[in-house]
Design a protein around this motif. Structure first.
Motif, PDB file in Angstrom:
ATOM      1  N   GLY A 169       0.776  -1.225   0.000  1.00  0.00           N
ATOM      2  CA  GLY A 169       0.000   0.000   0.000  1.00  0.00           C
ATOM      3  C   GLY A 169       0.808   1.275   0.000  1.00  0.00           C
ATOM      4  N   TYR A 170       2.134   1.177  -0.062  1.00  0.00           N
ATOM      5  CA  TYR A 170       2.974   2.379  -0.053  1.00  0.00           C
ATOM      6  C   TYR A 170       2.675   3.268  -1.266  1.00  0.00           C
ATOM      7  N   PRO A 171       2.855   4.578  -1.147  1.00  0.00           N
ATOM      8  CA  PRO A 171       2.766   5.448  -2.323  1.00  0.00           C
ATOM      9  C   PRO A 171       3.754   5.006  -3.398  1.00  0.00           C
ATOM     10  N   GLU A 172       3.487   5.364  -4.637  1.00  0.00           N
ATOM     11  CA  GLU A 172       4.255   4.862  -5.766  1.00  0.00           C
ATOM     12  C   GLU A 172       5.762   5.067  -5.608  1.00  0.00           C
ATOM     13  N   GLY A 173       6.173   6.269  -5.243  1.00  0.00           N
ATOM     14  CA  GLY A 173       7.600   6.539  -5.116  1.00  0.00           C
ATOM     15  C   GLY A 173       8.268   5.702  -4.055  1.00  0.00           C
ATOM     16  N   GLU A 174       7.581   5.510  -2.915  1.00  0.00           N
ATOM     17  CA  GLU A 174       8.142   4.700  -1.838  1.00  0.00           C
ATOM     18  C   GLU A 174       8.165   3.224  -2.210  1.00  0.00           C
ATOM     19  N   GLN A 227       6.697  15.997  -1.540  1.00  0.00           N
ATOM     20  CA  GLN A 227       6.310  16.553  -0.248  1.00  0.00           C
ATOM     21  C   GLN A 227       6.911  15.746   0.900  1.00  0.00           C
ATOM     22  N   PHE A 228       6.717  14.419   0.867  1.00  0.00           N
ATOM     23  CA  PHE A 228       7.230  13.619   1.972  1.00  0.00           C
ATOM     24  C   PHE A 228       8.750  13.531   1.947  1.00  0.00           C
ATOM     25  N   ASP A 229       9.354  13.465   0.771  1.00  0.00           N
ATOM     26  CA  ASP A 229      10.805  13.349   0.721  1.00  0.00           C
ATOM     27  C   ASP A 229      11.465  14.626   1.247  1.00  0.00           C
ATOM     28  N   GLY A 230      10.827  15.774   1.040  1.00  0.00           N
ATOM     29  CA  GLY A 230      11.370  17.002   1.616  1.00  0.00           C
ATOM     30  C   GLY A 230      11.384  16.929   3.130  1.00  0.00           C
ATOM     31  N   GLN A 231      10.311  16.400   3.702  1.00  0.00           N
ATOM     32  CA  GLN A 231      10.268  16.223   5.155  1.00  0.00           C
ATOM     33  C   GLN A 231      11.322  15.208   5.604  1.00  0.00           C
ATOM     34  N   PRO A 288      -0.710  14.758   4.936  1.00  0.00           N
ATOM     35  CA  PRO A 288      -1.175  13.612   5.724  1.00  0.00           C
ATOM     36  C   PRO A 288      -0.060  12.886   6.480  1.00  0.00           C
ATOM     37  N   ARG A 289       1.203  13.110   6.104  1.00  0.00           N
ATOM     38  CA  ARG A 289       2.303  12.408   6.776  1.00  0.00           C
ATOM     39  C   ARG A 289       3.109  13.346   7.668  1.00  0.00           C
ATOM     40  N   GLN A 290       2.474  14.425   8.095  1.00  0.00           N
ATOM     41  CA  GLN A 290       3.152  15.407   8.932  1.00  0.00           C
ATOM     42  C   GLN A 290       3.652  14.792  10.241  1.00  0.00           C
TER      43      GLN A 290
END
Length: 374
Positions: A169-174, A227-231, A288-290
């Protein structure tokens, strides 16, 4: 950070060796259970009872799998061409341990895998029991779920490593990064050098993941990943700063003088600064992954920081080496294998630094706290 996206460590089946028979049995039976649950992806796609969402993910993984071999030079073999629903939250749970005033992980030594800084269990309760044992020995411990692991290609004759419900179920990039990371272990594995192995595989997944997103993914997937990779990059930088601060404390004159009261106060100050900076960092995030790192931060200790460093510390060197080899995958793998063939951890680090021009950031001393099992 790799401990949070939970890309895997080397498979527990390979780690039984000279350990106690109970541990060996749970390793062997646990892996066999996963293999028995796996079915070829085409069978899942043909099953009318399988949801459209799962079928879409499985079809995506096969495109990712083909890209891995055709574009990244990763092995084309049975791995990640089958799928298993495990009906649990993780494939394995890893236990890591470190002393109160060191980031050096305790190591467990086994045939094939050599000495590694973790011990994997297919049952969460067993992992927690091992953690309690380490606590009674005065160690700081962390137990974390691992959604996938690599058997290093040793099980390709039996169908290879399957895709699992724990990460499908991971997002595509992950999802792409995970597949690339695990296949990278099948290209190269150095027995006993966890930092080298995981940093190399992390570099492959980061470079390969960026290529997948640029060439194959749609704009929504790229935006989600960015977005998530920046975090993640923000958090990695903070964690690296904290590892350096803790290392400075543990190598301080006070530590050498065994003034543990003062060392403890310095350690707690560094940890408090880490948590304060994290709260300020998180306040600038959105989406959503904050809160993705909250649980890790709450439990952070020497063991957690030591394990996290295994995935990060040598990555810049491998990324620079890829650039120096003309961003050519076969040349890169050849260069890495040449470094990997050196006999000691220190020689491998020095060779990577010389080949890449990047100073190594590994923050833990090179000695290991050993346990060769029963």
């Amino acid at each position: 950070m790799r401990l949070l996206s939970a890309l895997a460590l080397a498979g527990p089946l390979l780690l039984g060796g000279c350990a106690d028979l109970g541990y060996y049995w749970q390793s062997a039976s646990g892996h066999i259970g996963i293999m028995r649950a796996a079915k070829p992806v085409p069978e899942w796609l043909a099953d009318p009872a399988v949801s459209a969402a799962l079928k879409a993910k499985l079809e995506l993984t096969q495109r990712i799998r083909a890209f891995a071999s055709s574009q990244l030079g990763l092995p084309d073999n049975p791995s990640y061409k089958s799928y298993a629903d495990l009906h649990r939250a993780a494939a394995v749970w890893n236990v890591v341990a470190a002393p109160p005033y060191s980031l050096t992980l305790k190591s467990w030594c086994f045939p094939v895998a050599g000495c590694v800084g973790y011990r994997g269990y297919y049952d969460e309760a067993a992992a927690k029991a091992e953690a309690e044992t380490q606590k009674t020995n005065g160690m700081e411990v962390a137990v974390y779920p691992v959604p996938a692991y690599s058997t290093l290609g040793w099980m390709n004759w039996a169908g290879g490593d399957p895709l699992l419900s724990t990460f499908i179920g991971y997002p595509e990039g992950e999802l792409a990064r995970l597949v690339f990371h695990e296949l990278a272990h099948q290209v190269l594995y150095v027995a006993g050098d966890t930092v080298f192995n995981e940093s190399y595989a992390t570099a492959v997944e980061r470079i390969g993941g960026a290529m997948w997103l640029q060439r194959e993914a749609g704009e929504p997937a790229r935006r989600e990943y960015a977005q998530f990779d920046g975090q993640r990059q923000d958090f990695r930088a903070l964690a690296l700063d904290t590892r350096r601060a803790l290392t400075k404390v543990y190598e301080s004159p006070e530590a050498k003088a065994e003034d543990w009261t003062r060392v403890e106060a310095m350690k707690q100050a560094a940890m408090a600064d880490f948590r304060d900076r994290y709260q300020k960092l998180k306040a600038a995030w959105s989406g959503p992954r904050q809160n993705a790192y909250d649980a890790w931060v709450a439990r952070a200790n020497n063991a957690a920081f030591g394990a996290q460093g295994a995935y990060d510390d040598m990555v810049p060197g491998f990324e620079a080496l890829f650039d120096r080899e003309g961003r050519d995958w076969p040349r890169f793998y050849t260069a890495v294998k040449r470094i990997a063939a050196l006999p000691t951890d220190a020689q491998r680090r020095s060779a990577l630094q010389a080949a890449s021009g990047v100073l190594q950031t590994h923050s833990s001393p090179e000695h290991k706290i050993g346990d060769h099992g029963a």
